[in-house]
Design an enzyme around this catalytic site. Structure first.
Site, PDB file in Angstrom:
ATOM      1  CG  HIS A 201      -1.785   1.388   1.386  1.00  0.00           C
ATOM      2  ND1 HIS A 201      -1.731   2.157   2.538  1.00  0.00           N
ATOM      3  CD2 HIS A 201      -2.773   1.902   0.528  1.00  0.00           C
ATOM      4  CE1 HIS A 201      -2.285   3.131   2.210  1.00  0.00           C
ATOM      5  NE2 HIS A 201      -2.903   2.869   1.180  1.00  0.00           N
ATOM      6  CB  SER A 202       0.894   4.294   0.287  1.00  0.00           C
ATOM      7  OG  SER A 202       1.055   5.728   0.062  1.00  0.00           O
ATOM      8  CE1 TYR A 203       9.256   3.676   1.349  1.00  0.00           C
ATOM      9  CE2 TYR A 203       8.335   2.715   3.595  1.00  0.00           C
ATOM     10  CZ  TYR A 203       9.210   2.878   2.724  1.00  0.00           C
ATOM     11  OH  TYR A 203      10.738   2.292   3.192  1.00  0.00           O
TER      12      TYR A 203
ATOM     13  N   GLY B 136       4.397   0.024  -1.714  1.00  0.00           N
ATOM     14  CA  GLY B 136       4.674  -0.697  -3.166  1.00  0.00           C
ATOM     15  C   GLY B 136       6.162  -0.805  -3.510  1.00  0.00           C
TER      16      GLY B 136
ATOM     17  CG  HIS C 228      -3.419   6.983  -0.414  1.00  0.00           C
ATOM     18  ND1 HIS C 228      -2.964   6.493  -1.586  1.00  0.00           N
ATOM     19  CD2 HIS C 228      -2.510   7.131   0.552  1.00  0.00           C
ATOM     20  CE1 HIS C 228      -1.654   5.928  -1.286  1.00  0.00           C
ATOM     21  NE2 HIS C 228      -1.441   6.467  -0.005  1.00  0.00           N
TER      22      HIS C 228
END
Length: 243
Positions: A86-88, A90, A224
């Site tokens: 998720h987000s960072y 990744g 997000h």
């Protein structure tokens, strides 16, 4: 007739690489949903964040967080992993999938950065670089303060998040990912959160994966962090992907 018991082959192990400023606690709403569906959800926290915030120091970088996850896989003896970034996360998940190719069966990016070999988060989020560095300069110089929650986040969740989110070591965003085994070929899916996209940060990855036949592409009507604001919808989508 009696309903047959759930086949063990349908039960999955989900391992989450969480986002920046966050930690395993942010996936609290997903645990009962995963349990009810017969799956196992593992949500470790990176060094320096969440319940490990006391370990924060200027040397923590992307490699630290990749090693955190690889050690969870090793010591928990996790196999046939559905790896979620998720987000960072990744960035972290890409490195973990590269180094644990025999353990990870598929990779799911949730509104996340998808780096190529040799790229840092700042390399693929150039517009965010200077504002984040400016934020670090206002504090101790090596940590970036958390960003604000999207406007559809419930007031009680904003309070819950604000009390627990921690500043992010800047080196995590500066470290360039080094793939050790070449291009990833395992099944990959991308979930794009379409509500209040943050300055279209993840739009480029959504467009790229949507047009690439090597990927499965999905959208979710959420902001997000759907693990916080739309857990049921995220659960349904994850179930669909792994079915």
């Amino acid at each position: 007739m009696e309903t047959p018991p759930m086949s063990s082959t349908s039960a999955k192990t989900f391992l989450v690489c969480h986002g920046a400023w966050s930690a395993g606690w942010a996936w609290k709403k997903m645990h009962p949903l995963m349990q009810a569906a017969g799956h196992r959800l593992v949500t470790p926290s990176y060094t320096g964040l969440g319940e490990r915030a006391h370990l924060a120091n200027p040397s923590i970088d992307l490699e630290t967080h990749i090693e955190d996850m690889l050690n969870v896989i090793k010591y928990e003896d996790l196999r046939d992993i559905v790896l979620v970034g998720h987000s960072y996360g990744g960035m972290v998940a890409t490195g973990v999938a590269d180094r644990a190719r025999d353990r990870v069966t598929q990779l799911i990016y949730v509104d996340a950065f998808v780096p190529d070999d040799g790229q840092s988060l700042f390399d693929i989020n150039e517009p965010g670089r200077q504002p984040m560095l400016d934020g670090a300069k206002k504090g101790d110089g090596w940590r970036i303060p958390p960003m604000t929650s999207p406007p559809d986040t419930a007031a009680e969740d904003v309070e819950w998040l604000a009390a627990r989110r921690a500043p992010m070591p800047v080196k995590c965003f500066e470290t360039r990912l080094k793939l050790q085994g070449g291009t990833l070929t395992l099944p990959r899916s991308y979930i794009y959160a379409t509500r209040f996209p943050p300055a279209d940060t993840f739009g480029p990855f959504a467009r790229k994966t949507k047009s690439d036949p090597a990927w499965r592409y999905f959208e979710i009507d959420a902001s997000h962090s759907p693990n916080v604001t739309a857990p049921q919808a995220l659960m349904a989508l994850l179930e669909k992907i792994v079915a």
